[in-house]
Scaffold this motif. Sequence first.
Motif, short mmCIF file in Angstrom:
data_model
loop_
_atom_site.label_atom_id
_atom_site.label_comp_id
_atom_site.label_asym_id
_atom_site.label_seq_id
_atom_site.Cartn_x
_atom_site.Cartn_y
_atom_site.Cartn_z
N ALA A 134 15.49 3.56 -4.59
CA ALA A 134 14.67 4.61 -3.98
C ALA A 134 14.21 4.23 -2.58
CB ALA A 134 13.46 4.89 -4.87
N TYR A 135 14.18 2.95 -2.27
CA TYR A 135 13.73 2.51 -0.94
C TYR A 135 14.78 2.79 0.13
CZ TYR A 135 9.66 0.17 -2.89
OH TYR A 135 8.47 -0.10 -3.51
N GLU A 136 16.00 3.12 -0.26
CA GLU A 136 17.04 3.41 0.72
C GLU A 136 16.66 4.60 1.58
OE1 GLU A 136 19.86 2.03 2.68
OE2 GLU A 136 19.94 1.24 0.62
N LYS A 137 15.89 5.52 1.00
CA LYS A 137 15.51 6.74 1.73
C LYS A 137 14.17 6.57 2.47
CE LYS A 137 17.95 9.81 -1.46
NZ LYS A 137 17.84 10.95 -2.40
N ALA B 121 0.81 -1.22 0.00
CA ALA B 121 0.00 0.00 0.00
C ALA B 121 0.84 1.26 0.00
CB ALA B 121 -0.92 0.00 1.22
N ASP B 122 2.05 1.19 0.54
CA ASP B 122 2.92 2.36 0.56
C ASP B 122 4.37 1.90 0.62
OD1 ASP B 122 3.29 1.57 3.24
OD2 ASP B 122 1.85 3.05 3.98
N ALA B 123 5.28 2.85 0.49
CA ALA B 123 6.71 2.52 0.43
C ALA B 123 7.23 1.89 1.72
CB ALA B 123 7.52 3.76 0.07
N PRO B 124 6.87 2.37 2.91
CA PRO B 124 7.37 1.72 4.13
C PRO B 124 6.92 0.25 4.23
CG PRO B 124 6.57 3.91 4.65
CD PRO B 124 6.16 3.64 3.23
#
Length: 451
Positions: free
Chosen positions: A191-194, A153-156
Amino acid sequence: MTAVLAAAAAGAIALSGALPSNAAPPPEPTGSAVPGELAKAFQSAADSYDVPREVLVGIGYAESHLDGHDGRPSQSNGYGVMHLASNPQNPTMSEANKLTGLPVEQLAKDSAANITGAAAVLDSYADQAGLAGSARQDLARWYTVIAKYSHSADAPTGRLYTDEVYKIIGAGVGAEGVTTDPKPVQPQRGAYEKVAPLGTRTPASIQAADYPGAIWNAACTCNYRVGRTAAISTIVIHVTQGSYAGTISWFKNPSAQVSAHYVVRSSDGQITQMVAEKDTAWHARDANPYSVGIEHEGFVDQPSWFTDAMYRASAALTKNIAERRGIPKDRAHIKGHSEMPGNDHTDPGPNWNWNYYLQLVNGGNPNPPTYNFTTYGTGVRVRSDAKLTASIVTTLPGPTQVFVTCQKQGDPVTAEGTTNNWWSKLRDQGGYMTNIYIDHPAAQLPGVPIC
């Protein structure tokens, strides 16, 4: 079942707003791949689609512990070892159907087909990400592809899912006749690193959580109701019929129309709170107004999910809720989803160890404590001393069984035309309440010593 799967193939499943699809009657069991065939299926799919076998097995273990559950759907309408899904947010089932030409019913019920379908989807995502040639064999470079496969549902939540897959890859797998060697990998998150992983605490998240050990991660506001219409008197034990990350993602999905207050992870007992206890989560139909729902990662027919870490973490949570809310710590008030009125679910199922769980909830005592009185009224305050100015320890939501250890005189309290200055010390709540709200006609309770 066939009609539902056919609709899935067309990508046209529209969730009705009822409780999740695992409430539907299960299909007739079919022959899932035997252990040796399962290992062959992973190797064949890896070779055919140039997807590392470790990636396929890691995803499969994270989703299902390599069990296809005879084609029964997960809470979010996902099927098989690899959880090919059909819901408005996750189209992996229809994608697998288009990429392989395999019938959706076969993709759902046959483990080898299910693994092949997932490999085809991952292959297409890798192509879209520009992952080609020798780079395909670099496990570190599959991070964003795996995250996309989750359709979180979201990046986290996507990072939570993908980090778990890499944790499994690093530890290795030995289940259902499938073995992978441990391969610790430092993934290239892109991009998930941030993206801050779930569990990163902020002052706001700490304040939002009712349970100090919980990670706050709110469900979609469309999946629960603000406020309560009844006092909390029951704690309901659920099994997610899916993975931890997948369940969190599902409760954030506007199409779900379902939620729970807490979700507990199998591997280490991590707890995420998604709905405030003051609000009504949609987890137990008729019982929603007066209950707190706790979801546990796993499947009812697969006891491997019910780890000691999960039992202990969940029991500590239940104990905390019960003591804060004045709920007796017994089977009359801590119930399974299947025991609640108006429900057709079977969780937590026969593999849930109720004796051990209640033993943990009650501090190692296999028999819940006895009680000698019952309260009446709603919102009765338990204070640190027999004084109206003393700090509030907890509030009793309604009629509650209590054990009065002793009593003493304190500030007079008037209610319903009666005044009483006797107060009871409550064993389980750790404070005093006025005797005026003890359901007994005598101002001074008989048989109870003076403090």
